[in-house]
Design a protein around this motif. Structure first.
Motif, PDB file in Angstrom:
ATOM      1  N   LYS A 172       1.024  -1.074   0.140  1.00  0.00           N
ATOM      2  CA  LYS A 172      -0.058  -0.096  -0.031  1.00  0.00           C
ATOM      3  C   LYS A 172       0.780   1.297  -0.093  1.00  0.00           C
ATOM      4  CE  LYS A 172      -2.343   1.089   3.703  1.00  0.00           C
ATOM      5  NZ  LYS A 172      -3.247   0.916   4.824  1.00  0.00           N
ATOM      6  N   GLU A 173       2.023   1.088   0.853  1.00  0.00           N
ATOM      7  CA  GLU A 173       2.911   2.605   1.008  1.00  0.00           C
ATOM      8  C   GLU A 173       3.614   2.651  -0.288  1.00  0.00           C
ATOM      9  OE1 GLU A 173       4.466   2.485   4.908  1.00  0.00           O
ATOM     10  OE2 GLU A 173       5.375   4.457   4.591  1.00  0.00           O
ATOM     11  N   VAL A 174       4.297   1.406  -0.813  1.00  0.00           N
ATOM     12  CA  VAL A 174       5.110   1.403  -2.232  1.00  0.00           C
ATOM     13  C   VAL A 174       4.306   1.836  -3.141  1.00  0.00           C
ATOM     14  CG1 VAL A 174       6.348  -0.028  -3.462  1.00  0.00           C
ATOM     15  CG2 VAL A 174       6.752  -0.159  -1.044  1.00  0.00           C
ATOM     16  N   ALA A 175       2.743   1.380  -3.357  1.00  0.00           N
ATOM     17  CA  ALA A 175       2.210   1.883  -4.435  1.00  0.00           C
ATOM     18  C   ALA A 175       2.143   3.384  -4.415  1.00  0.00           C
ATOM     19  CB  ALA A 175       0.607   1.194  -4.313  1.00  0.00           C
ATOM     20  N   ALA A 176       1.944   4.082  -3.115  1.00  0.00           N
ATOM     21  CA  ALA A 176       1.624   5.587  -3.095  1.00  0.00           C
ATOM     22  C   ALA A 176       3.238   6.214  -3.624  1.00  0.00           C
ATOM     23  CB  ALA A 176       1.242   5.925  -1.927  1.00  0.00           C
ATOM     24  N   LEU A 177       4.174   5.576  -3.024  1.00  0.00           N
ATOM     25  CA  LEU A 177       5.425   5.897  -3.562  1.00  0.00           C
ATOM     26  C   LEU A 177       5.748   5.910  -5.185  1.00  0.00           C
ATOM     27  CD1 LEU A 177       7.938   4.214  -1.020  1.00  0.00           C
ATOM     28  CD2 LEU A 177       7.291   6.697  -1.119  1.00  0.00           C
ATOM     29  N   ALA A 178       5.235   4.895  -5.878  1.00  0.00           N
ATOM     30  CA  ALA A 178       5.444   4.617  -7.210  1.00  0.00           C
ATOM     31  C   ALA A 178       4.432   5.789  -7.840  1.00  0.00           C
ATOM     32  CB  ALA A 178       5.101   3.179  -7.553  1.00  0.00           C
TER      33      ALA A 178
ATOM     34  N   ALA B 246       9.341   5.662  -6.496  1.00  0.00           N
ATOM     35  CA  ALA B 246       9.867   4.396  -6.430  1.00  0.00           C
ATOM     36  C   ALA B 246       9.738   3.904  -7.851  1.00  0.00           C
ATOM     37  CB  ALA B 246       8.798   3.329  -5.602  1.00  0.00           C
ATOM     38  N   PRO B 247      10.683   4.383  -8.573  1.00  0.00           N
ATOM     39  CA  PRO B 247      10.849   4.527 -10.123  1.00  0.00           C
ATOM     40  C   PRO B 247      10.863   2.793 -10.732  1.00  0.00           C
ATOM     41  CG  PRO B 247      12.900   5.532  -9.258  1.00  0.00           C
ATOM     42  CD  PRO B 247      11.923   5.179  -8.201  1.00  0.00           C
ATOM     43  N   TYR B 248      11.709   2.075 -10.050  1.00  0.00           N
ATOM     44  CA  TYR B 248      11.476   0.536 -10.620  1.00  0.00           C
ATOM     45  C   TYR B 248      10.278   0.063 -10.263  1.00  0.00           C
ATOM     46  CZ  TYR B 248      13.155  -4.090 -11.274  1.00  0.00           C
ATOM     47  OH  TYR B 248      13.240  -5.350 -11.935  1.00  0.00           O
ATOM     48  N   ILE B 249       9.595   0.125  -9.252  1.00  0.00           N
ATOM     49  CA  ILE B 249       8.157  -0.453  -9.093  1.00  0.00           C
ATOM     50  C   ILE B 249       7.079   0.286 -10.220  1.00  0.00           C
ATOM     51  CG2 ILE B 249       6.239  -0.465  -7.440  1.00  0.00           C
ATOM     52  CD1 ILE B 249       8.116  -2.437  -6.403  1.00  0.00           C
TER      53      ILE B 249
ATOM     54  N   ASN C  39       8.033  -1.136 -13.718  1.00  0.00           N
ATOM     55  CA  ASN C  39       7.729  -2.699 -13.854  1.00  0.00           C
ATOM     56  C   ASN C  39       6.722  -3.361 -13.074  1.00  0.00           C
ATOM     57  OD1 ASN C  39      10.493  -3.536 -15.182  1.00  0.00           O
ATOM     58  ND2 ASN C  39      11.197  -2.278 -13.538  1.00  0.00           N
ATOM     59  N   PHE C  40       6.098  -2.754 -12.264  1.00  0.00           N
ATOM     60  CA  PHE C  40       4.892  -3.441 -11.455  1.00  0.00           C
ATOM     61  C   PHE C  40       3.806  -2.450 -11.534  1.00  0.00           C
ATOM     62  CE2 PHE C  40       8.730  -5.598 -10.098  1.00  0.00           C
ATOM     63  CZ  PHE C  40       8.625  -6.753 -10.472  1.00  0.00           C
ATOM     64  N   GLY C  41       3.957  -1.380 -11.718  1.00  0.00           N
ATOM     65  CA  GLY C  41       2.621  -0.311 -11.765  1.00  0.00           C
ATOM     66  C   GLY C  41       2.268  -0.135 -10.264  1.00  0.00           C
ATOM     67  N   THR C  42       1.016   0.481 -10.165  1.00  0.00           N
ATOM     68  CA  THR C  42       0.734   1.046  -8.813  1.00  0.00           C
ATOM     69  C   THR C  42      -0.560   0.178  -8.272  1.00  0.00           C
ATOM     70  OG1 THR C  42      -0.965   2.584  -9.720  1.00  0.00           O
ATOM     71  CG2 THR C  42       1.427   3.455  -9.335  1.00  0.00           C
ATOM     72  N   ASP C  43      -0.729  -0.894  -8.690  1.00  0.00           N
ATOM     73  CA  ASP C  43      -1.635  -1.887  -8.138  1.00  0.00           C
ATOM     74  C   ASP C  43      -1.291  -2.680  -7.056  1.00  0.00           C
ATOM     75  OD1 ASP C  43      -3.735  -3.846  -7.741  1.00  0.00           O
ATOM     76  OD2 ASP C  43      -3.951  -4.360  -9.694  1.00  0.00           O
ATOM     77  N   ILE C  44      -1.893  -2.792  -5.723  1.00  0.00           N
ATOM     78  CA  ILE C  44      -1.160  -3.506  -4.742  1.00  0.00           C
ATOM     79  C   ILE C  44      -1.117  -4.734  -5.121  1.00  0.00           C
ATOM     80  CG2 ILE C  44      -1.805  -3.970  -2.123  1.00  0.00           C
ATOM     81  CD1 ILE C  44      -2.966  -1.300  -1.920  1.00  0.00           C
ATOM     82  N   ALA C  45      -2.127  -5.292  -5.898  1.00  0.00           N
ATOM     83  CA  ALA C  45      -2.072  -6.815  -5.900  1.00  0.00           C
ATOM     84  C   ALA C  45      -0.763  -7.295  -6.853  1.00  0.00           C
ATOM     85  CB  ALA C  45      -3.278  -7.290  -6.703  1.00  0.00           C
ATOM     86  N   ASN C  46      -0.097  -6.597  -7.557  1.00  0.00           N
ATOM     87  CA  ASN C  46       1.023  -6.830  -8.090  1.00  0.00           C
ATOM     88  C   ASN C  46       2.337  -6.569  -7.534  1.00  0.00           C
ATOM     89  OD1 ASN C  46      -0.518  -7.473 -10.518  1.00  0.00           O
ATOM     90  ND2 ASN C  46      -0.793  -5.536 -11.319  1.00  0.00           N
TER      91      ASN C  46
ATOM     92  N   MET D 137      13.680   4.317  -1.297  1.00  0.00           N
ATOM     93  CA  MET D 137      12.377   4.399  -0.368  1.00  0.00           C
ATOM     94  C   MET D 137      11.711   3.403  -0.193  1.00  0.00           C
ATOM     95  SD  MET D 137      10.624   8.401  -1.192  1.00  0.00           S
ATOM     96  CE  MET D 137      11.926   9.892  -1.114  1.00  0.00           C
ATOM     97  N   VAL D 138      11.687   2.480  -1.315  1.00  0.00           N
ATOM     98  CA  VAL D 138      11.152   1.045  -1.080  1.00  0.00           C
ATOM     99  C   VAL D 138      11.858   0.198   0.090  1.00  0.00           C
ATOM    100  CG1 VAL D 138      10.741  -1.017  -2.243  1.00  0.00           C
ATOM    101  CG2 VAL D 138      10.087   1.204  -3.309  1.00  0.00           C
ATOM    102  N   GLU D 139      13.245   0.495   0.018  1.00  0.00           N
ATOM    103  CA  GLU D 139      13.883  -0.221   1.007  1.00  0.00           C
ATOM    104  C   GLU D 139      13.697   0.211   2.321  1.00  0.00           C
ATOM    105  OE1 GLU D 139      18.261  -0.591   0.200  1.00  0.00           O
ATOM    106  OE2 GLU D 139      18.709  -1.479   2.221  1.00  0.00           O
ATOM    107  N   ASP D 140      13.404   1.538   2.550  1.00  0.00           N
ATOM    108  CA  ASP D 140      13.248   2.115   3.647  1.00  0.00           C
ATOM    109  C   ASP D 140      11.938   1.520   4.312  1.00  0.00           C
ATOM    110  OD1 ASP D 140      15.109   3.849   4.011  1.00  0.00           O
ATOM    111  OD2 ASP D 140      13.934   5.782   3.751  1.00  0.00           O
ATOM    112  N   VAL D 141      10.911   1.397   3.416  1.00  0.00           N
ATOM    113  CA  VAL D 141       9.563   0.897   3.918  1.00  0.00           C
ATOM    114  C   VAL D 141       9.646  -0.351   4.215  1.00  0.00           C
ATOM    115  CG1 VAL D 141       7.355   0.342   3.074  1.00  0.00           C
ATOM    116  CG2 VAL D 141       8.252   2.602   2.330  1.00  0.00           C
ATOM    117  N   VAL D 142      10.485  -1.288   3.452  1.00  0.00           N
ATOM    118  CA  VAL D 142      10.325  -2.763   3.806  1.00  0.00           C
ATOM    119  C   VAL D 142      11.355  -2.829   5.065  1.00  0.00           C
ATOM    120  CG1 VAL D 142      11.316  -5.062   3.123  1.00  0.00           C
ATOM    121  CG2 VAL D 142      10.095  -3.331   1.495  1.00  0.00           C
TER     122      VAL D 142
END
Ligand SMILES: [Zn+2]
Length: 327
Positions: free
Chosen positions: A198-204, A209-212, A215-222, A238-243
């Protein structure tokens, strides 16, 4: 360990999940002789979950050459009553007060043992993983949700209600985000794969979160565990920070449990840990050092789970073998 079953004996272990059902036939050395896996939701019109489970068991028996079986162990989503094998309420599987143990026993004519899936997975990791020499073990499995299991003095802890071990619903942050259970601030609402996604989708969505995004878009399911691992490797800081923060939260829960239960070993598993093992072990270790009492955390082993998708079928097989040996 070979003493529980006699040569030539076979048992079945079943793992009932929200998305898939797996059954395995094991010989007296707990080696898998046949297995079958199907999606939990049937394409066949009108097939019930229990008929689906019977099919999966029959498939595994076929692959093993249809040996006679002595018993069946099951790991199922709860809440359930391990003493009676009754599933109390699982909306995902359409069961309410469903006597799963009895239904399987009637269909296959053998004794059945039923327990919570995460308990059974913890039990499998304890019996067959790296910590079988420890009598007090905690298992925590952060994935889509967060489950846990507690072994005290060599036995699974069920507690007064039968449902002990809901590590994912420890309150970590008062007034934190809503959880699927209806409370706020549970570990699961802060550190599960869904919470992270959820948080990473908002970053993307806002370009952080350019890589996300690419490559994966902003859909939480993906945004699954593997996607998060790849993004961190590709440098999405920032993805690394969140994880890392989520992994630290998991470590806080583990530290609290170390203070209360004083386990000898802690097993970390689940989809997030499988995808980012060293990150999770590192952050959990840091949180344990910060939040567990020095005397209680001293010499506690923190180890990654070993059995992956087989933990529940192996634990379930072992559970029924022990029940048979007691009779
Ligand atoms: Zn909750």
């Amino acid at each position: 360990m070979g003493k529980l079953l006699r040569q030539g004996d076979h048992v079945v272990g079943i793992d009932i999940g929200g998305t898939k059902i797996m059954a395995a036939v094991l010989n007296h050395r707990f080696e898998i002789m046949g297995r079958c896996r199907k999606k939990t939701r049937s394409k066949k019109e009108g097939q019930s979950t229990e008929e689906r489970i019977f099919d999966v068991v029959a498939g595994a028996l076929d692959e093993a050459g249809n040996p006679e079986i002595k018993g069946i162990g099951v790991g199922s989503p709860g809440p359930l009553d391990p003493a009676t094998g009754v599933i109390i309420d699982t909306p995902n599987l359409n069961w309410k007060d469903f006597p799963l143990g009895e239904a399987l026993g009637r269909r296959f004519g053998v004794p059945v043992a039923v327990d919570n899936d995460v308990n059974v997975g913890t039990y499998g990791e304890w019996c067959f993983g790296d910590v079988s020499d420890c009598a007090d073990v905690l298992g925590v499995f952060p994935g889509t949700g967060i489950g846990g299991g507690v072994i005290v003095g060599g036995k699974l802890l069920h507690g007064f209600s039968g449902a002990a071990g809901e590590v994912g619903h420890m309150t970590i942050e008062v007034d934190g985000p809503y959880c699927g259970c209806g409370k706020r601030g549970c570990l699961e609402a802060l550190a599960s794969r869904i919470a992270i996604a959820k948080e990473v989708a908002a970053l993307a969505a806002r370009g952080d979160a350019p890589y996300i995004a690419e490559n994966f878009g902003t859909d939480i399911a993906n945004i699954r565990s593997g996607a998060l691992a790849k993004a961190i490797e590709a440098g999405d800081a920032m993805v690394e920070d969140v994880v890392r923060r989520a992994a630290y939260y998991v470590g806080i829960a583990v530290a609290n449990l170390i203070n209360v239960l004083s386990p000898e070993a802690v097993v970390l598993g689940g989809g997030l840990v499988e995808a980012m093992e060293s990150l999770f072990i590192e952050e959990a270790t840091r949180a344990i050092t910060d939040h567990a009492m020095p005397f209680l955390r001293k010499n506690v082993r923190l180890v990654p789970a070993k059995l992956g998708d087989d933990a529940v079928v192996l634990g379930a097989a072992r559970m029924i073998a022990e029940k048979l040996a007691e009779q």
